[in-house]
Design a protein around this motif. Structure first.
Motif, mmCIF file in Angstrom:
data_model
loop_
_atom_site.group_PDB
_atom_site.id
_atom_site.type_symbol
_atom_site.label_atom_id
_atom_site.label_comp_id
_atom_site.label_asym_id
_atom_site.label_seq_id
_atom_site.Cartn_x
_atom_site.Cartn_y
_atom_site.Cartn_z
ATOM 1 N N ARG A 113 8.794 5.871 4.121
ATOM 2 C CA ARG A 113 8.716 7.027 5.015
ATOM 3 C C ARG A 113 9.188 6.680 6.424
ATOM 4 N NH1 ARG A 113 3.626 5.163 4.130
ATOM 5 N NH2 ARG A 113 2.354 4.613 5.944
ATOM 6 N N THR A 114 9.039 5.411 6.836
ATOM 7 C CA THR A 114 9.504 4.993 8.158
ATOM 8 C C THR A 114 11.016 5.056 8.270
ATOM 9 O OG1 THR A 114 7.603 3.499 8.278
ATOM 10 C CG2 THR A 114 9.350 3.142 9.873
ATOM 11 N N LEU A 115 11.716 4.931 7.141
ATOM 12 C CA LEU A 115 13.175 4.927 7.149
ATOM 13 C C LEU A 115 13.765 6.302 6.858
ATOM 14 C CD1 LEU A 115 13.677 1.667 5.023
ATOM 15 C CD2 LEU A 115 13.377 1.877 7.506
ATOM 16 N N ALA A 116 12.945 7.258 6.421
ATOM 17 C CA ALA A 116 13.428 8.586 6.053
ATOM 18 C C ALA A 116 14.052 9.277 7.276
ATOM 19 C CB ALA A 116 12.285 9.418 5.501
ATOM 20 N N PRO A 117 15.147 10.029 7.051
ATOM 21 C CA PRO A 117 15.740 10.395 5.761
ATOM 22 C C PRO A 117 16.853 9.448 5.321
ATOM 23 C CG PRO A 117 16.725 11.703 7.483
ATOM 24 C CD PRO A 117 15.745 10.787 8.166
ATOM 25 N N GLY A 118 16.544 8.163 5.302
ATOM 26 C CA GLY A 118 17.519 7.181 4.865
ATOM 27 C C GLY A 118 16.861 6.085 4.073
ATOM 28 N N TYR A 119 17.448 4.911 4.105
ATOM 29 C CA TYR A 119 16.965 3.789 3.300
ATOM 30 C C TYR A 119 17.495 2.496 3.909
ATOM 31 C CZ TYR A 119 21.711 4.378 1.564
ATOM 32 O OH TYR A 119 23.071 4.520 1.488
ATOM 33 N N GLY A 120 16.960 1.387 3.431
ATOM 34 C CA GLY A 120 17.448 0.085 3.851
ATOM 35 C C GLY A 120 17.999 -0.672 2.664
ATOM 36 N N TRP A 121 18.774 -1.722 2.931
ATOM 37 C CA TRP A 121 19.315 -2.526 1.827
ATOM 38 C C TRP A 121 19.456 -3.985 2.225
ATOM 39 C CZ3 TRP A 121 22.854 0.724 4.488
ATOM 40 C CH2 TRP A 121 23.877 0.046 5.167
ATOM 41 N N ILE A 122 19.432 -4.827 1.209
ATOM 42 C CA ILE A 122 19.813 -6.235 1.330
ATOM 43 C C ILE A 122 20.704 -6.548 0.135
ATOM 44 C CG2 ILE A 122 19.065 -8.634 1.479
ATOM 45 C CD1 ILE A 122 16.327 -7.660 2.387
ATOM 46 N N PHE A 123 21.943 -6.942 0.394
ATOM 47 C CA PHE A 123 22.878 -7.273 -0.671
ATOM 48 C C PHE A 123 23.320 -8.730 -0.510
ATOM 49 C CE2 PHE A 123 24.663 -2.644 -0.991
ATOM 50 C CZ PHE A 123 23.444 -2.216 -1.463
ATOM 51 N N PRO A 124 23.236 -9.536 -1.575
ATOM 52 C CA PRO A 124 23.644 -10.940 -1.480
ATOM 53 C C PRO A 124 25.165 -11.091 -1.539
ATOM 54 C CG PRO A 124 22.884 -10.456 -3.703
ATOM 55 C CD PRO A 124 22.686 -9.193 -2.911
ATOM 56 N N CYS A 125 25.728 -11.695 -0.515
ATOM 57 C CA CYS A 125 27.151 -12.002 -0.447
ATOM 58 C C CYS A 125 27.372 -13.453 -0.887
ATOM 59 C CB CYS A 125 27.666 -11.825 0.975
ATOM 60 S SG CYS A 125 27.471 -10.174 1.665
ATOM 61 N N PRO A 126 28.615 -13.876 -1.078
ATOM 62 C CA PRO A 126 28.874 -15.293 -1.395
ATOM 63 C C PRO A 126 28.449 -16.214 -0.249
ATOM 64 C CG PRO A 126 30.805 -13.919 -1.863
ATOM 65 C CD PRO A 126 29.849 -13.062 -1.091
ATOM 66 N N GLY A 127 28.124 -17.454 -0.598
ATOM 67 C CA GLY A 127 27.903 -18.489 0.397
ATOM 68 C C GLY A 127 26.593 -18.417 1.148
ATOM 69 N N GLY A 128 25.523 -17.880 0.526
ATOM 70 C CA GLY A 128 24.236 -17.833 1.201
ATOM 71 C C GLY A 128 24.179 -16.846 2.349
ATOM 72 N N VAL A 129 25.051 -15.830 2.318
ATOM 73 C CA VAL A 129 25.080 -14.790 3.345
ATOM 74 C C VAL A 129 24.556 -13.497 2.734
ATOM 75 C CG1 VAL A 129 26.588 -13.403 4.835
ATOM 76 C CG2 VAL A 129 26.988 -15.863 4.590
ATOM 77 N N PHE A 130 23.846 -12.711 3.538
ATOM 78 C CA PHE A 130 23.279 -11.448 3.069
ATOM 79 C C PHE A 130 23.732 -10.312 3.978
ATOM 80 C CE2 PHE A 130 20.644 -14.795 1.511
ATOM 81 C CZ PHE A 130 20.300 -14.404 0.228
ATOM 82 N N ASN A 131 24.143 -9.228 3.354
ATOM 83 C CA ASN A 131 24.446 -7.994 4.077
ATOM 84 C C ASN A 131 23.144 -7.204 4.140
ATOM 85 O OD1 ASN A 131 25.109 -5.168 4.520
ATOM 86 N ND2 ASN A 131 27.241 -5.659 4.061
ATOM 87 N N ILE A 132 22.641 -6.968 5.338
ATOM 88 C CA ILE A 132 21.385 -6.248 5.514
ATOM 89 C C ILE A 132 21.651 -5.054 6.418
ATOM 90 C CG2 ILE A 132 20.750 -7.899 7.355
ATOM 91 C CD1 ILE A 132 17.815 -7.313 6.711
ATOM 92 N N GLY A 133 21.137 -3.878 6.014
ATOM 93 C CA GLY A 133 21.440 -2.710 6.814
ATOM 94 C C GLY A 133 20.561 -1.523 6.503
ATOM 95 N N VAL A 134 20.805 -0.446 7.252
ATOM 96 C CA VAL A 134 20.099 0.818 7.063
ATOM 97 C C VAL A 134 21.122 1.934 7.179
ATOM 98 C CG1 VAL A 134 17.857 0.026 7.901
ATOM 99 C CG2 VAL A 134 19.534 0.940 9.534
ATOM 100 N N GLY A 135 20.830 3.048 6.533
ATOM 101 C CA GLY A 135 21.730 4.180 6.620
ATOM 102 C C GLY A 135 21.013 5.477 6.374
ATOM 103 N N THR A 136 21.639 6.547 6.790
ATOM 104 C CA THR A 136 21.134 7.879 6.509
ATOM 105 C C THR A 136 22.317 8.765 6.178
ATOM 106 O OG1 THR A 136 19.988 9.812 7.389
ATOM 107 C CG2 THR A 136 21.178 8.463 8.964
ATOM 108 N N LEU A 137 22.138 9.662 5.230
ATOM 109 C CA LEU A 137 23.184 10.602 4.823
ATOM 110 C C LEU A 137 22.848 12.005 5.273
ATOM 111 C CD1 LEU A 137 25.489 9.246 3.258
ATOM 112 C CD2 LEU A 137 23.331 8.112 2.756
#
Length: 404
Positions: free
Chosen positions: A205-229
């Motif tokens: 509910r804190t992120l509404a009306p959106g969401y957060g994400w963590i996606f694992p990239c190569p080499g021990g790197v992570f794409n972390i972010g938030v978005g709303t549509l």
């Protein structure tokens, strides 16, 4: 890969403006089909692009059609699940063919394939406005530094992404504002590699009306972010402060907090507008097609845009090749019909976007999916586009949750 601007020709068959996934896909197929193609971008390649970087099944299919899937997967971080995390901490792993590759590398691979097929790439070169003969577009005025050039073209393909300036200049914008916004950063942290091995999407509910994400990239790197549509507001008359939403995400989601606390942020957080649901722009006018995110090729609900950008670029090329001898009106009608055939699916994702506005819906679906193999299969079908995502969040769909 970037040719000297002095080599820019006076004319070509097709000018493709924007060398991201949609533009490079169109340029490759057109060049492969024997067309004289000039591909331009306002940035020299390789260049960064704010994005979640996730490749879901539709992107895999498009990359195969462009014969670059092996090259992409040779560098990408593969994953077997999307991990859906609800507001109360419930989670479910949804299986699919998935991968993550930063757009800096993905776009370069797809662009190089277009050049290898015969397209001529010029960058940095900025689209200023179309050249017109009556209502017809017959080329473009381009700028490099202080120098302005004119390039005549039988067709111009605008693949300029979500920023509206090119659409406005070409008279194609129906809406100036984006459908949503996103903010992401890259964090290097070797420790979580074993535990964060899926594309993790978090509703709260804190992120509404959106969401957060963590996606694992190569080499021990992570794409972390938030978005709303939803072009949301956190206060009357004001747009959401995505940096605050990002900070909220790292506060309420333990893996995000630990990732930031123990890792190294690689550069600043970067934001980007999103254009969704095949809305907000005219798709064509005489001599010009609009494709990719400029045409609204990003899905609501998931924010996934790479696969559909590639797909719409492929459709633009196919329409141009198929209708080459039949005239402008035939090409435009074919292209618009191809994209309009996709529109019902985009509308279903717009319906499913209510889960971002009301995170308790995600909680309910996750709770039921943990108890129902059939529902887990339905969720997997949403990812590979064999099932209707809107069904999950309508009144009828919610009722069906208890019969799965």
């Amino acid at each position: 890969m970037n040719l000297d601007i002095e080599q820019l020709p006076a004319a070509c068959d097709v000018l493709v403006v924007g060398a991201g996934p949609a533009g490079s896909a169109a340029a490759q197929l057109l060049a492969r089909g024997g067309r004289d193609v000039v591909l331009i971008d306002q940035h020299a390649f390789p260049r960064d692009k704010a994005c979640g970087d996730g490749l879901i099944p539709d992107a895999h299919e498009a990359l195969r059609r462009l014969s670059v899937w092996d090259a992409v997967m040779g560098e990408a971080q593969p994953a077997r699940f999307v991990r859906c995390v609800g507001p109360r901490g419930g989670r479910i792993d949804v299986p699919a063919m998935l991968a993550v590759l930063p757009r800096r590398r993905l776009d370069e691979i797809v662009c190089r394939a277009a050049v290898a097929a015969g397209a001529r790439m010029f960058a940095p070169l900025r689209f200023i406005q179309p050249l017109e003969d009556g209502d017809a577009v017959v080329g473009a005025r381009l700028q490099h530094g202080e120098v302005t050039r004119e390039l005549r073209a039988r067709w111009v393909v605008l693949a300029t992404g979500a920023v509206p300036q090119a659409l406005l200049a070409a008279g194609m914008a129906l809406r100036h504002t984006p459908s949503g916004v996103a903010l992401r950063g890259y964090v290097k942290h070797e420790a979580p590699a074993a535990s964060i091995n899926a594309l993790e999407v978090v509703w709260h509910r804190t992120l509404a009306p959106g969401y957060g994400w963590i996606f694992p990239c190569p080499g021990g790197v992570f794409n972390i972010g938030v978005g709303t549509l939803d072009r949301p507001t956190r206060q009357p008359g004001g747009e959401a402060n995505l940096r605050q939403v990002f900070d909220d995400f790292t506060r309420i989601h333990t893996p995000a907090r630990e990732l930031l606390a123990g890792g190294t942020l690689l550069g600043p957080l970067k934001g980007a507008p999103l254009r969704c649901t095949l809305e907000g722009a005219r798709l064509s006018r005489p001599g010009l097609l609009v494709t990719g995110e400029a045409a609204g090729s990003t899905y609501s609900f998931t924010g996934e845009g790479i696969g559909k950008a590639l797909e719409t670029g492929i459709h633009a090329a196919q329409a141009l090749l198929a209708g080459a001898r039949q005239g402008d009106a035939v090409v435009r009608a074919d292209y618009e019909a191809r994209l309009l055939a996709l529109k019902p699916r985009f509308d279903l994702y717009a319906q499913a976007n209510r889960a971002n506005r009301h995170p308790w819906l995600a909680d309910l679906v996750i709770w039921r999916a943990r108890r129902s193999a059939r529902l887990r299969q339905r969720l997997a079908g949403v990812l590979d586009e064999t099932r209707n995502p809107g069904d999950l969040f309508t009144a009828r769909g919610l009722l069906h949750l208890f019969t799965e």
